[in-house]
Design a protein around this motif. Structure first.
Motif, PDB file in Angstrom:
ATOM      1  N   VAL A 190       0.745  -1.171   0.059  1.00  0.00           N
ATOM      2  CA  VAL A 190       0.133  -0.072   0.015  1.00  0.00           C
ATOM      3  C   VAL A 190       1.114   1.255   0.091  1.00  0.00           C
ATOM      4  O   VAL A 190       1.886   1.291   0.727  1.00  0.00           O
ATOM      5  N   SER A 191       0.399   2.263  -0.901  1.00  0.00           N
ATOM      6  CA  SER A 191       1.235   3.385  -0.863  1.00  0.00           C
ATOM      7  C   SER A 191       0.538   4.763  -0.395  1.00  0.00           C
ATOM      8  O   SER A 191      -0.288   5.108  -1.094  1.00  0.00           O
ATOM      9  N   PRO A 192       0.557   4.861   0.996  1.00  0.00           N
ATOM     10  CA  PRO A 192      -0.057   6.072   1.543  1.00  0.00           C
ATOM     11  C   PRO A 192       0.249   7.528   0.873  1.00  0.00           C
ATOM     12  O   PRO A 192       1.550   7.610   0.665  1.00  0.00           O
ATOM     13  N   GLY A 193      -0.597   8.518   0.886  1.00  0.00           N
ATOM     14  CA  GLY A 193      -0.315  10.139   0.791  1.00  0.00           C
ATOM     15  C   GLY A 193      -0.090  10.500   2.194  1.00  0.00           C
ATOM     16  O   GLY A 193       0.453   9.795   3.135  1.00  0.00           O
ATOM     17  N   GLY A 194      -0.493  11.669   2.201  1.00  0.00           N
ATOM     18  CA  GLY A 194      -0.559  12.306   3.612  1.00  0.00           C
ATOM     19  C   GLY A 194      -1.551  11.622   4.516  1.00  0.00           C
ATOM     20  O   GLY A 194      -2.815  11.301   4.425  1.00  0.00           O
ATOM     21  N   VAL A 195      -1.079  11.440   5.642  1.00  0.00           N
ATOM     22  CA  VAL A 195      -1.773  10.436   6.844  1.00  0.00           C
ATOM     23  C   VAL A 195      -1.215  11.066   8.090  1.00  0.00           C
ATOM     24  O   VAL A 195       0.164  11.404   8.296  1.00  0.00           O
ATOM     25  N   THR A 196      -2.060  11.428   8.843  1.00  0.00           N
ATOM     26  CA  THR A 196      -1.536  11.881  10.075  1.00  0.00           C
ATOM     27  C   THR A 196      -1.115  10.877  11.181  1.00  0.00           C
ATOM     28  O   THR A 196      -1.777  10.193  11.860  1.00  0.00           O
ATOM     29  N   THR A 197       0.277  10.756  11.317  1.00  0.00           N
ATOM     30  CA  THR A 197       0.841   9.742  12.011  1.00  0.00           C
ATOM     31  C   THR A 197       1.923  10.310  12.966  1.00  0.00           C
ATOM     32  O   THR A 197       2.247   9.430  13.803  1.00  0.00           O
ATOM     33  N   GLY A 198       2.349  11.331  12.976  1.00  0.00           N
ATOM     34  CA  GLY A 198       3.284  11.897  13.808  1.00  0.00           C
ATOM     35  C   GLY A 198       4.821  11.374  13.172  1.00  0.00           C
ATOM     36  O   GLY A 198       5.694  11.574  13.923  1.00  0.00           O
ATOM     37  N   PHE A 199       4.739  11.277  12.025  1.00  0.00           N
ATOM     38  CA  PHE A 199       5.885  10.714  11.485  1.00  0.00           C
ATOM     39  C   PHE A 199       6.717  11.862  11.370  1.00  0.00           C
ATOM     40  O   PHE A 199       8.203  11.638  11.289  1.00  0.00           O
ATOM     41  N   GLY A 200       6.337  13.109  11.184  1.00  0.00           N
ATOM     42  CA  GLY A 200       7.317  14.116  10.898  1.00  0.00           C
ATOM     43  C   GLY A 200       8.309  14.483  12.182  1.00  0.00           C
ATOM     44  O   GLY A 200       9.406  14.940  12.169  1.00  0.00           O
ATOM     45  N   GLU A 201       7.565  14.394  13.356  1.00  0.00           N
ATOM     46  CA  GLU A 201       8.240  14.667  14.451  1.00  0.00           C
ATOM     47  C   GLU A 201       9.438  13.611  14.658  1.00  0.00           C
ATOM     48  O   GLU A 201      10.260  14.097  15.215  1.00  0.00           O
ATOM     49  N   ALA A 202       9.104  12.466  14.275  1.00  0.00           N
ATOM     50  CA  ALA A 202      10.008  11.397  14.307  1.00  0.00           C
ATOM     51  C   ALA A 202      11.390  11.605  13.351  1.00  0.00           C
ATOM     52  O   ALA A 202      12.271  11.353  13.449  1.00  0.00           O
ATOM     53  N   MET A 203      11.080  12.334  12.335  1.00  0.00           N
ATOM     54  CA  MET A 203      12.098  12.668  11.497  1.00  0.00           C
ATOM     55  C   MET A 203      12.907  13.827  11.963  1.00  0.00           C
ATOM     56  O   MET A 203      13.961  14.213  11.375  1.00  0.00           O
ATOM     57  N   GLY A 204      12.369  14.372  13.011  1.00  0.00           N
ATOM     58  CA  GLY A 204      13.156  15.744  13.594  1.00  0.00           C
ATOM     59  C   GLY A 204      12.563  16.982  13.107  1.00  0.00           C
ATOM     60  O   GLY A 204      13.174  18.081  13.085  1.00  0.00           O
ATOM     61  N   LEU A 205      11.379  17.113  12.375  1.00  0.00           N
ATOM     62  CA  LEU A 205      10.853  18.144  11.619  1.00  0.00           C
ATOM     63  C   LEU A 205      10.278  19.081  13.072  1.00  0.00           C
ATOM     64  O   LEU A 205       9.988  18.508  13.837  1.00  0.00           O
ATOM     65  N   PRO A 206      10.163  20.476  12.910  1.00  0.00           N
ATOM     66  CA  PRO A 206       9.320  21.044  14.068  1.00  0.00           C
ATOM     67  C   PRO A 206       8.011  20.221  14.432  1.00  0.00           C
ATOM     68  O   PRO A 206       7.193  19.917  13.633  1.00  0.00           O
ATOM     69  N   VAL A 207       7.821  20.647  15.912  1.00  0.00           N
ATOM     70  CA  VAL A 207       6.275  19.922  16.039  1.00  0.00           C
ATOM     71  C   VAL A 207       5.339  20.686  15.459  1.00  0.00           C
ATOM     72  O   VAL A 207       5.241  21.788  15.440  1.00  0.00           O
ATOM     73  N   GLY A 208       4.238  19.923  14.979  1.00  0.00           N
ATOM     74  CA  GLY A 208       3.124  20.332  14.267  1.00  0.00           C
ATOM     75  C   GLY A 208       3.456  20.765  12.833  1.00  0.00           C
ATOM     76  O   GLY A 208       2.838  21.463  12.355  1.00  0.00           O
ATOM     77  N   GLY A 209       4.514  20.539  12.161  1.00  0.00           N
ATOM     78  CA  GLY A 209       5.099  21.102  10.938  1.00  0.00           C
ATOM     79  C   GLY A 209       4.131  20.311   9.808  1.00  0.00           C
ATOM     80  O   GLY A 209       3.735  20.842   9.135  1.00  0.00           O
ATOM     81  N   PHE A 210       4.119  18.936   9.815  1.00  0.00           N
ATOM     82  CA  PHE A 210       3.393  18.264   9.223  1.00  0.00           C
ATOM     83  C   PHE A 210       1.764  18.581   9.328  1.00  0.00           C
ATOM     84  O   PHE A 210       1.066  18.936   8.304  1.00  0.00           O
TER      85      PHE A 210
END
Length: 279
Positions: A190-210
């Motif tokens: 399966v190939s997801p597009g945008g999904v609200t998962t908290g993945f951005g924070e795990a990447m080190g992006l700013p909190v709430g960035g995604f």
């Protein structure tokens, strides 16, 4: 009788997001489930969510380990077989992306990030599948890989190495599907597009960035035609569909795109995503 009664599902990256949602749905639909992740606290939260649904403790095995190490993978497979005696479904969901320490993207990003993302997103999938292969052949089982629309064919310069790893995963899905179907094992993705998962924070992006990016996309039809960002359960339901041989037996080596129509237009590429995420 629930459709996965008597079956055992191993879901990697199940301490959060899509993996957690899939593990919960498998358990609710009768499967015994092995959940795994590096964060023991979040993994316990997943276990408690499953138990709160009335699932017996004996139907849930939590293994906190580093999936990037073969020792961790051996522990994961061996513990599953020791606890449940079989393996019917492997969901390769765990994945990662890394931001450059100096904020560089595209060809300027340090190649060490490429090594890290390929190790987790591709090499660990290969080795874990190799370790699970004989057990899946015994049960005529199913493998479901979790890829991403970042695999292309559109360019994703801000996440180039991540996209490359998922493109490789798509090809692995096709090759493994032909290699294993002769033994009765199906492989799909399966190939997801945008999904609200908290993945951005795990990447080190700013909190709430995604979240900022998702809100922007929801407001723009050229970015997200359906107007609503995906939830982990939306992808988890597709994983269960692909793991259900009665419903999807004729699907072999394919990837189902679930992105609200984004890749049909890709208007989001006309905007500076780093700015939208506050980077």
């Amino acid at each position: 009788m629930a459709r996965f009664t008597g079956k055992v599902a191993l879901v990697t990256g199940s301490s959060n997001g899509i993996g957690r949602a899939a593990a919960i749905l498998f358990a609710l639909d009768g499967a015994k489930v092995t959940i795994t992740g590096r964060n023991a606290q979040r993994l316990e939260e997943t276990r408690q969510e499953i138990l709160k649904s009335g699932i017996p403790e004996s139907h849930v095995l939590a293994v906190a380990c580093d999936l990037g190490s073969e020792q961790g993978q051996d522990e994961l497979i061996n513990s599953t077989i020791k606890s449940f005696g079989r393996l019917d479904i492997l969901v390769n969901n765990a994945g990662a992306a890394f931001t450059d320490s100096q904020g560089r993207t595209g060809l300027d990003q340090d190649v060490s990030d490429y090594d890290k993302v390929m190790h987790i997103n591709m090499r660990s999938v290969i080795t874990l599948t190799q370790k699970a292969k004989k057990y899946l052949i015994e049960t005529k089982g199913e493998i479901v890989n979790v890829s991403s629309v970042a695999a292309g064919p559109q360019a994703h310069v801000d996440m180039m190495y991540y996209g490359m790893s998922k493109a490789a995963l798509d090809n692995f899905t096709r090759c493994a599907a032909i290699d294993l179907i002769q033994h009765g094992v199906r492989v799909n993705s399966v190939s997801p597009g945008g999904v609200t998962t908290g993945f951005g924070e795990a990447m080190g992006l700013p909190v709430g960035g995604f979240d900022n990016l998702w809100h922007f996309m929801e407001s723009r039809k050229e970015c997200l035609p359906c107007g609503k960002i995906g939830q982990p359960e939306d992808i988890a339901n597709i994983i269960l569909f692909l793991a259900d041989r009665e419903l999807s037996f004729y699907i072999i080596g394919q990837s189902i795109v679930a992105d609200g129509g984004s890749t049909l237009v890709m208007g989001v590429q006309a905007h500076d995503m780093k700015t939208l995420m506050g980077m």
